[in-house]
Motif scaffolding. Structure first.
Motif, PDB file in Angstrom:
ATOM      1  N   ASN A   1     -15.626  45.768  32.166  1.00  0.00           N
ATOM      2  CA  ASN A   1     -16.018  45.271  30.841  1.00  0.00           C
ATOM      3  C   ASN A   1     -14.819  45.199  29.897  1.00  0.00           C
ATOM      4  O   ASN A   1     -14.710  44.269  29.100  1.00  0.00           O
ATOM      5  N   LEU A   2     -13.931  46.174  29.989  1.00  0.00           N
ATOM      6  CA  LEU A   2     -12.737  46.169  29.144  1.00  0.00           C
ATOM      7  C   LEU A   2     -11.850  44.972  29.458  1.00  0.00           C
ATOM      8  O   LEU A   2     -11.338  44.315  28.547  1.00  0.00           O
ATOM      9  N   LYS A   3     -11.686  44.663  30.737  1.00  0.00           N
ATOM     10  CA  LYS A   3     -10.872  43.506  31.125  1.00  0.00           C
ATOM     11  C   LYS A   3     -11.507  42.202  30.647  1.00  0.00           C
ATOM     12  O   LYS A   3     -10.803  41.281  30.222  1.00  0.00           O
ATOM     13  N   GLN A   4     -12.839  42.120  30.712  1.00  0.00           N
ATOM     14  CA  GLN A   4     -13.522  40.929  30.215  1.00  0.00           C
ATOM     15  C   GLN A   4     -13.329  40.793  28.707  1.00  0.00           C
ATOM     16  O   GLN A   4     -13.092  39.682  28.211  1.00  0.00           O
ATOM     17  N   ASP A   5     -13.432  41.894  27.985  1.00  0.00           N
ATOM     18  CA  ASP A   5     -13.212  41.864  26.533  1.00  0.00           C
ATOM     19  C   ASP A   5     -11.786  41.450  26.205  1.00  0.00           C
ATOM     20  O   ASP A   5     -11.555  40.675  25.277  1.00  0.00           O
ATOM     21  N   GLU A   6     -10.832  41.961  26.979  1.00  0.00           N
ATOM     22  CA  GLU A   6      -9.434  41.610  26.749  1.00  0.00           C
ATOM     23  C   GLU A   6      -9.211  40.115  26.963  1.00  0.00           C
ATOM     24  O   GLU A   6      -8.531  39.454  26.177  1.00  0.00           O
ATOM     25  N   ALA A   7      -9.796  39.570  28.029  1.00  0.00           N
ATOM     26  CA  ALA A   7      -9.649  38.137  28.302  1.00  0.00           C
ATOM     27  C   ALA A   7     -10.273  37.306  27.183  1.00  0.00           C
ATOM     28  O   ALA A   7      -9.706  36.290  26.762  1.00  0.00           O
ATOM     29  N   LEU A   8     -11.418  37.733  26.686  1.00  0.00           N
ATOM     30  CA  LEU A   8     -12.066  37.016  25.590  1.00  0.00           C
ATOM     31  C   LEU A   8     -11.209  37.054  24.328  1.00  0.00           C
ATOM     32  O   LEU A   8     -11.037  36.035  23.651  1.00  0.00           O
ATOM     33  N   LEU A   9     -10.652  38.205  24.017  1.00  0.00           N
ATOM     34  CA  LEU A   9      -9.790  38.315  22.841  1.00  0.00           C
ATOM     35  C   LEU A   9      -8.538  37.446  22.972  1.00  0.00           C
ATOM     36  O   LEU A   9      -8.099  36.824  21.998  1.00  0.00           O
ATOM     37  N   GLN A  10      -7.954  37.402  24.159  1.00  0.00           N
ATOM     38  CA  GLN A  10      -6.781  36.559  24.368  1.00  0.00           C
ATOM     39  C   GLN A  10      -7.143  35.089  24.195  1.00  0.00           C
ATOM     40  O   GLN A  10      -6.372  34.310  23.619  1.00  0.00           O
ATOM     41  N   GLU A  11      -8.316  34.680  24.681  1.00  0.00           N
ATOM     42  CA  GLU A  11      -8.760  33.295  24.532  1.00  0.00           C
ATOM     43  C   GLU A  11      -8.987  32.969  23.056  1.00  0.00           C
ATOM     44  O   GLU A  11      -8.590  31.899  22.586  1.00  0.00           O
ATOM     45  N   LEU A  12      -9.588  33.877  22.333  1.00  0.00           N
ATOM     46  CA  LEU A  12      -9.808  33.660  20.912  1.00  0.00           C
ATOM     47  C   LEU A  12      -8.478  33.570  20.152  1.00  0.00           C
ATOM     48  O   LEU A  12      -8.333  32.782  19.221  1.00  0.00           O
ATOM     49  N   GLU A  13      -7.521  34.373  20.568  1.00  0.00           N
ATOM     50  CA  GLU A  13      -6.197  34.341  19.935  1.00  0.00           C
ATOM     51  C   GLU A  13      -5.507  33.005  20.190  1.00  0.00           C
ATOM     52  O   GLU A  13      -4.879  32.438  19.305  1.00  0.00           O
ATOM     53  N   LYS A  14      -5.644  32.474  21.397  1.00  0.00           N
ATOM     54  CA  LYS A  14      -5.068  31.165  21.725  1.00  0.00           C
ATOM     55  C   LYS A  14      -5.686  30.077  20.851  1.00  0.00           C
ATOM     56  O   LYS A  14      -4.994  29.205  20.341  1.00  0.00           O
ATOM     57  N   GLU A  15      -7.001  30.133  20.694  1.00  0.00           N
ATOM     58  CA  GLU A  15      -7.684  29.131  19.868  1.00  0.00           C
ATOM     59  C   GLU A  15      -7.251  29.239  18.410  1.00  0.00           C
ATOM     60  O   GLU A  15      -7.092  28.236  17.727  1.00  0.00           O
ATOM     61  N   LYS A  16      -7.042  30.456  17.940  1.00  0.00           N
ATOM     62  CA  LYS A  16      -6.622  30.664  16.549  1.00  0.00           C
ATOM     63  C   LYS A  16      -5.214  30.105  16.315  1.00  0.00           C
ATOM     64  O   LYS A  16      -4.950  29.486  15.307  1.00  0.00           O
TER      65      LYS A  16
END
Length: 53
Positions: free
Chosen positions: A35-50
């Motif tokens: 779950n932590l790795k999934q959260d990290e991937a989601l945060l990285q994707e959101l950062e890319k979009e930002k």
């Protein structure tokens, strides 16, 4: 005079309970790590979009 008490079954039950708890704990750690790795991937994707905006 009696011999020592026959407590082998209690010892085996105790080891079984301890082993079971350890297995549940290890499964819990594995699930939390996934779950932590999934959260990290989601945060990285959101950062890319930002950054792209």
């Amino acid at each position: 005079m009696e011999g020592p008490a026959d407590t082998l079954s209690y010892m085996l039950l105790g080891y079984g309970v301890i082993f079971g708890i350890m297995v549940i704990y290890l499964i819990s750690i594995a699930v939390r790590t996934r779950n932590l790795k999934q959260d990290e991937a989601l945060l990285q994707e959101l950062e890319k979009e930002k950054v792209q905006k």
